[in-house]
Design an enzyme around this catalytic site. Structure first.
Site, PDB file in Angstrom:
ATOM      1  CG  HIS A  62      -1.739  -1.164   1.458  1.00 60.18           C
ATOM      2  ND1 HIS A  62      -2.910  -1.381   0.786  1.00 60.18           N
ATOM      3  CD2 HIS A  62      -1.589  -2.226   2.296  1.00 60.18           C
ATOM      4  CE1 HIS A  62      -3.468  -2.505   1.194  1.00 60.18           C
ATOM      5  NE2 HIS A  62      -2.680  -3.047   2.112  1.00 60.18           N
TER       6      HIS A  62
HETATM    7  C1  BDR Z   1      -2.623   0.670   5.502  1.00 58.51           C
HETATM    8  O1  BDR Z   1      -2.779   0.196   6.846  1.00 58.51           O
HETATM    9  C2  BDR Z   1      -1.565  -0.330   7.315  1.00 58.51           C
HETATM   10  O2  BDR Z   1      -1.761  -1.601   7.854  1.00 58.51           O
HETATM   11  C3  BDR Z   1      -0.603  -0.336   6.170  1.00 58.51           C
HETATM   12  O3  BDR Z   1       0.694   0.006   6.624  1.00 58.51           O
HETATM   13  C4  BDR Z   1      -1.137   0.711   5.230  1.00 58.51           C
HETATM   14  O4  BDR Z   1      -0.637   1.994   5.535  1.00 58.51           O
HETATM   15  C5  BDR Z   1      -3.407  -0.216   4.572  1.00 58.51           C
HETATM   16  O5  BDR Z   1      -4.745  -0.189   4.922  1.00 58.51           O
END
Ligand code: BDR
Ligand code: CA
Length: 309
Positions: free
Chosen positions: A238
């Site tokens: 992400h």
């Molecule tokens: C986001 O939430 C976190 O778990 C990850 O690092 C990312 O920033 C994804 O939903």
């Protein structure tokens, strides 16, 4: 031209990879890193940011610790995704150095005001520090070039059916950021879930050197959640998509739309309500990621990580 950037993060596997991508990329200059409670406690996310920077010999990049908990909600950490350390998988040593003796929010303001060029702020965790920056240092926030955040989603959730983790964790903070009037780009699940790093990619990383091996070990752990939860044959990275969007304009396709954050209901807490079809008449307040060239993203990521020792 090199773009000065600041990364506000909660490492976190994908945060760690986002940091590495930024460090490996000549298009950007990393002016500092700030940390927030999110994937793990602030103490652990701060230690993890330091561990990652030190692993690649970049202990010179200053780290400032920020908010220990969301603005008004109780703290919730994503141990079920990122493990007990927040960065389970590789055996990284504890950090040798520590964070600077300033709060992340003051550190961000100082770096933004001290830069000749407008800074791009990349928040890739809950938006608590950014909301506090807006409140405590409005003049510095006004000087930002733009905010490219990882968070939210048009159409799906990952912590609840309605919401993405970063926005869900601190919806009041996110609401302040989207309504700030600043230039905001939202890199949400709609794009990040479409660009997976697969076991084949991980094998390439493992063969590409010391850092590639460490990242492959991160992915070994991180991919378990994505396989078990979504049946994905790989992991969305992400936070690295937000960095890639700054490196390669056009890699993520965006639409300028209005985004509101649900802070009232418990059922839809943290939902980013994106006015995709312009039904509200509200002026757009964010560039929302709606498409991604997944192959180009993964190739860029792998290519850059392979340049790190
Ligand atoms: C986001 O939430 C976190 O778990 C990850 O690092 C990312 O920033 C994804 O939903
Ligand atoms: Ca994150």
């Amino acid at each position: 031209m090199t773009t000065p950037i600041l990364i506000d993060c909660d490492p976190g596997h994908d945060d760690a990879i986002a940091l590495l991508l930024a460090l490996a990329s000549p298009e950007v200059e990393l002016l500092g890193v700030t940390t927030v409670s999110g994937n793990q406690t602030l103490e652990k996310t701060t230690a993890n940011a330091l561990r990652v920077l030190e692993f690649v010999g970049r202990g010179d990049v200053e780290v400032a610790a920020g908010a220990e908990q969301p603005l008004v909600r109780p703290r919730f950490v994503a141990e079920y995704v990122h493990g007990e350390s927040g960065l389970d998988g590789p055996s990284l040593p504890p950090p040798r150095g520590g964070p600077v003796a300033r709060h992340a929010v003051d550190f961000l303001a100082e770096r933004i005001l001290g830069s000749d060029e407008p800074v791009t702020l990349l928040p890739v965790g809950p938006l608590t520090n950014v909301a506090l920056l807006l409140a405590r240092h409005p003049a510095a926030a006004e000087r930002l070039g733009r905010i490219v955040l990882m968070g939210g989603s048009i159409a799906e959730g990952n912590v609840t059916p309605a919401a993405e983790f970063n926005v869900w964790a601190d919806p009041e903070a996110a609401e302040r950021v989207f309504s700030s009037g600043l230039d905001v780009t939202m890199i949400g699940l709609d794009v990040t879930h479409r660009a997976l790093v697969t076991p084949t990619h991980a094998a390439r990383l493992r063969d590409s050197g010391r850092t590639g091996t460490m990242v492959a070990e991160l992915l070994d752990f991180y991919s378990v959640f994505h396989r078990e939860t979504y049946g994905f044959d790989g992991s969305p990275i992400h936070d690295a998509v937000a960095v890639a969007h700054v490196l390669r304009p056009g890699l993520v396709e965006t639409a300028h739309r209005h985004v509101a954050v649900e802070t009232g209901s418990e059922l839809c807490r943290g939902r980013t309500v994106v006015d995709l079809w312009r039904r509200t008449g509200h002026e757009p307040n964010a560039h929302v990621g709606v498409g991604i060239d997944a192959e180009a993203f993964v190739e860029l990521l792998l290519e850059r990580l392979a340049t790190l020792d």
